[in-house]
Structures are given as C-alpha cells and as structure tokens.
Write a protein that holds these residues in place. Sequence first.
Motif, PDB file in Angstrom:
ATOM      1  N   MET A   1       0.770  -1.395  -0.036  1.00 15.20           N
ATOM      2  CA  MET A   1       0.156  -0.048  -0.094  1.00 15.20           C
ATOM      3  C   MET A   1       0.940   1.300  -0.006  1.00 15.20           C
ATOM      4  SD  MET A   1      -3.003   1.140   0.214  1.00 15.20           S
ATOM      5  CE  MET A   1      -4.449   2.555   0.976  1.00 15.20           C
ATOM      6  N   GLU A   2       1.711   1.382   0.867  1.00 19.58           N
ATOM      7  CA  GLU A   2       2.758   2.620   0.854  1.00 19.58           C
ATOM      8  C   GLU A   2       3.689   2.768  -0.388  1.00 19.58           C
ATOM      9  OE1 GLU A   2       6.648   3.975   3.641  1.00 19.58           O
ATOM     10  OE2 GLU A   2       4.973   2.691   4.656  1.00 19.58           O
ATOM     11  N   GLU A   3       3.984   1.531  -1.009  1.00 18.69           N
ATOM     12  CA  GLU A   3       4.802   1.550  -2.206  1.00 18.69           C
ATOM     13  C   GLU A   3       3.881   2.171  -3.338  1.00 18.69           C
ATOM     14  OE1 GLU A   3       7.870   1.986  -4.693  1.00 18.69           O
ATOM     15  OE2 GLU A   3       7.988   1.383  -2.513  1.00 18.69           O
ATOM     16  N   GLU A   4       2.581   1.832  -3.247  1.00 19.35           N
ATOM     17  CA  GLU A   4       1.447   2.298  -4.299  1.00 19.35           C
ATOM     18  C   GLU A   4       1.362   3.733  -4.289  1.00 19.35           C
ATOM     19  OE1 GLU A   4      -3.123   1.387  -5.606  1.00 19.35           O
ATOM     20  OE2 GLU A   4      -2.143   0.510  -3.784  1.00 19.35           O
ATOM     21  N   ILE A   5       1.315   4.357  -2.914  1.00 19.12           N
ATOM     22  CA  ILE A   5       1.048   5.825  -2.795  1.00 19.12           C
ATOM     23  C   ILE A   5       2.232   6.387  -3.348  1.00 19.12           C
ATOM     24  CG2 ILE A   5       0.736   7.404  -1.190  1.00 19.12           C
ATOM     25  CD1 ILE A   5      -1.399   5.579   0.388  1.00 19.12           C
ATOM     26  N   LYS A   6       3.372   6.010  -2.900  1.00 19.98           N
ATOM     27  CA  LYS A   6       4.602   6.719  -3.591  1.00 19.98           C
ATOM     28  C   LYS A   6       4.572   6.776  -4.999  1.00 19.98           C
ATOM     29  CE  LYS A   6       7.553   5.526   0.497  1.00 19.98           C
ATOM     30  NZ  LYS A   6       8.891   4.881   0.732  1.00 19.98           N
ATOM     31  N   GLN A   7       4.194   5.553  -5.663  1.00 18.15           N
ATOM     32  CA  GLN A   7       4.137   5.655  -7.028  1.00 18.15           C
ATOM     33  C   GLN A   7       3.181   6.775  -7.527  1.00 18.15           C
ATOM     34  OE1 GLN A   7       3.575   1.480  -8.320  1.00 18.15           O
ATOM     35  NE2 GLN A   7       5.790   0.959  -8.019  1.00 18.15           N
ATOM     36  N   GLN A   8       2.029   6.853  -6.812  1.00 21.82           N
ATOM     37  CA  GLN A   8       0.811   7.490  -7.195  1.00 21.82           C
ATOM     38  C   GLN A   8       1.429   9.171  -6.962  1.00 21.82           C
ATOM     39  OE1 GLN A   8      -2.048   5.716  -4.914  1.00 21.82           O
ATOM     40  NE2 GLN A   8      -2.792   4.423  -6.649  1.00 21.82           N
ATOM     41  N   ALA A   9       2.023   9.312  -5.863  1.00 19.44           N
ATOM     42  CA  ALA A   9       2.396  10.671  -5.833  1.00 19.44           C
ATOM     43  C   ALA A   9       3.664  11.045  -6.681  1.00 19.44           C
ATOM     44  CB  ALA A   9       3.086  10.535  -4.282  1.00 19.44           C
ATOM     45  N   ALA A  10       4.346  10.356  -7.148  1.00 23.40           N
ATOM     46  CA  ALA A  10       5.305  10.624  -8.077  1.00 23.40           C
ATOM     47  C   ALA A  10       4.732  11.279  -9.454  1.00 23.40           C
ATOM     48  CB  ALA A  10       6.314   9.591  -8.415  1.00 23.40           C
ATOM     49  N   ILE A  11       3.465   9.989  -9.778  1.00 26.12           N
ATOM     50  CA  ILE A  11       2.820  10.517 -11.137  1.00 26.12           C
ATOM     51  C   ILE A  11       2.131  11.872 -10.782  1.00 26.12           C
ATOM     52  CG2 ILE A  11       0.801   9.876 -12.404  1.00 26.12           C
ATOM     53  CD1 ILE A  11       1.467   6.949 -11.798  1.00 26.12           C
ATOM     54  N   LEU A  12       1.567  12.099  -9.778  1.00 27.75           N
ATOM     55  CA  LEU A  12       0.899  13.251  -9.520  1.00 27.75           C
ATOM     56  C   LEU A  12       1.910  14.529  -9.218  1.00 27.75           C
ATOM     57  CD1 LEU A  12      -2.065  14.499  -9.071  1.00 27.75           C
ATOM     58  CD2 LEU A  12      -1.617  14.158  -6.553  1.00 27.75           C
ATOM     59  N   ASP A  13       2.938  14.231  -8.915  1.00 27.82           N
ATOM     60  CA  ASP A  13       4.239  15.253  -9.044  1.00 27.82           C
ATOM     61  C   ASP A  13       4.453  15.663 -10.091  1.00 27.82           C
ATOM     62  OD1 ASP A  13       6.113  16.838  -7.467  1.00 27.82           O
ATOM     63  OD2 ASP A  13       7.436  15.403  -7.810  1.00 27.82           O
ATOM     64  N   LYS A  14       4.409  15.108 -11.234  1.00 26.60           N
ATOM     65  CA  LYS A  14       4.568  15.289 -12.554  1.00 26.60           C
ATOM     66  C   LYS A  14       3.387  15.858 -13.220  1.00 26.60           C
ATOM     67  CE  LYS A  14       8.201  11.570 -13.375  1.00 26.60           C
ATOM     68  NZ  LYS A  14       8.398  10.272 -14.138  1.00 26.60           N
ATOM     69  N   LEU A  15       2.389  15.552 -12.873  1.00 25.18           N
ATOM     70  CA  LEU A  15       1.128  16.281 -13.397  1.00 25.18           C
ATOM     71  C   LEU A  15       0.748  17.705 -13.052  1.00 25.18           C
ATOM     72  CD1 LEU A  15      -1.385  13.076 -13.490  1.00 25.18           C
ATOM     73  CD2 LEU A  15       0.000  13.945 -15.296  1.00 25.18           C
ATOM     74  N   ILE A  16       0.890  17.846 -11.966  1.00 27.88           N
ATOM     75  CA  ILE A  16       0.550  19.055 -11.178  1.00 27.88           C
ATOM     76  C   ILE A  16       1.401  20.439 -11.783  1.00 27.88           C
ATOM     77  CG2 ILE A  16       0.589  20.518  -9.132  1.00 27.88           C
ATOM     78  CD1 ILE A  16      -0.029  17.902  -7.305  1.00 27.88           C
ATOM     79  N   PRO A  17       2.621  20.311 -12.181  1.00 33.07           N
ATOM     80  CA  PRO A  17       3.089  21.484 -12.603  1.00 33.07           C
ATOM     81  C   PRO A  17       2.604  21.782 -14.182  1.00 33.07           C
ATOM     82  CG  PRO A  17       4.950  20.295 -11.895  1.00 33.07           C
ATOM     83  CD  PRO A  17       3.502  19.485 -11.470  1.00 33.07           C
ATOM     84  N   ASP A  18       2.394  20.722 -14.869  1.00 28.55           N
ATOM     85  CA  ASP A  18       1.714  20.885 -16.298  1.00 28.55           C
ATOM     86  C   ASP A  18       0.374  21.439 -16.095  1.00 28.55           C
ATOM     87  OD1 ASP A  18       4.117  20.013 -17.437  1.00 28.55           O
ATOM     88  OD2 ASP A  18       3.266  17.912 -17.941  1.00 28.55           O
ATOM     89  N   LEU A  19      -0.429  20.846 -15.212  1.00 29.55           N
ATOM     90  CA  LEU A  19      -1.954  21.070 -15.239  1.00 29.55           C
ATOM     91  C   LEU A  19      -2.050  22.665 -14.527  1.00 29.55           C
ATOM     92  CD1 LEU A  19      -3.402  18.220 -13.471  1.00 29.55           C
ATOM     93  CD2 LEU A  19      -3.727  19.046 -15.699  1.00 29.55           C
ATOM     94  N   ALA A  20      -0.852  23.060 -13.589  1.00 30.54           N
ATOM     95  CA  ALA A  20      -0.988  24.566 -13.032  1.00 30.54           C
ATOM     96  C   ALA A  20      -0.709  25.351 -14.102  1.00 30.54           C
ATOM     97  CB  ALA A  20      -0.047  24.514 -11.926  1.00 30.54           C
ATOM     98  N   LYS A  21      -0.009  24.972 -15.063  1.00 29.90           N
ATOM     99  CA  LYS A  21       0.427  25.892 -16.312  1.00 29.90           C
ATOM    100  C   LYS A  21      -0.909  26.365 -17.209  1.00 29.90           C
ATOM    101  CE  LYS A  21       5.242  24.820 -16.922  1.00 29.90           C
ATOM    102  NZ  LYS A  21       6.190  24.042 -17.703  1.00 29.90           N
ATOM    103  N   VAL A  22      -1.571  25.287 -17.329  1.00 27.67           N
ATOM    104  CA  VAL A  22      -2.826  25.209 -18.567  1.00 27.67           C
ATOM    105  C   VAL A  22      -3.793  26.062 -17.650  1.00 27.67           C
ATOM    106  CG1 VAL A  22      -4.533  24.090 -19.416  1.00 27.67           C
ATOM    107  CG2 VAL A  22      -2.125  23.179 -19.494  1.00 27.67           C
TER     108      VAL A  22
END
Length: 151
Positions: A1-22
């Motif tokens: 579970m903890e590893e899954e959250i870390k992977q999801q956090a990494a994905i979200l971390d990449k998405l947020i700056p792009d979404l924030a720009k748009v």
Amino acid sequence: MEEEIKQQAAILDKLIPDLAKVFGMEGLEEVLDIDINFVQVQVLRQIYTLKEPMMSELGRETDIQLSTLTRIIDKLVQKGFVVRKADPSDRRVVRVSVTSQGGDIVRKFEEARRKKIISILEKLTSNERKKILQVLQVLHQRISNEVKDEG
C-alpha cells in the motif's frame, strides 16, 4: 500500500506543474495584451474579491509575505491597476483597491480562464468530465478540511 501511494505521488508530482500551467493561464500577457505576470493577476483578483482589504488581510489571503506583497502592490500602483487608500477610521491603516482599469483586467482574465477551461473540458466525454470533477471535489474537500483542522 505504501509503495503504491509513493508511485501515485510521483505521477501526481509530474502532472501538477503541467496542469497548473494550463489552468494558471501560462502566457497570460498575450491573453490580456498587457505587461502583467500571474502573481500580479492573482493579487489583483484577491483585491477585487475582498473589495478594499488592508495589506495584512491581503497577505493572509494570498499567503504572500508583506515585504513581497508591498513590492507587488507597488508595481500594480505604477501600472494604474491598484490604488492605496488611508482608512478613514484609522489613518495608520493602508487599504488597497482595484481601479476601473484593474477591474477590466480581472474580468478579462476570468473570461479567458473560463474559455480555456471550457476548451479543455470539451476534449473529454461527459462521463470523463463527471469523474474528474467528482475526484477534484473530493480532493478539494479533504484538503479544505485538513487546512481547517490545522487552523
């Protein structure tokens, strides 16, 4: 579970700056056809919303340090978008308000932002839009509750 959250956090971390720009309206100067940056527009929007806030109130709402906020306000005053006013009940208190030109900028920004959001949503199916909005509303609610609990 903890590893899954870390992977999801990494994905979200990449998405947020792009979404924030748009959604943050990168290229704002071109949309508004004036020399103004995103932070200045956000401060201008907050002043517009609060009507005539005191600098301390504006600082709390924008989460910007007063020294930095003062420099932003100086630039907005120079451009004719904001005016400083002494509070009639206490001359030591400085309030800021949006000029008619500043109000026009806020309205143009809001209109451009709504059009941008609509153009993004139009690329999705009705079902995708509903799912995304549900998830974002849950996320917003959880974050809002966390902030309230900390305050």
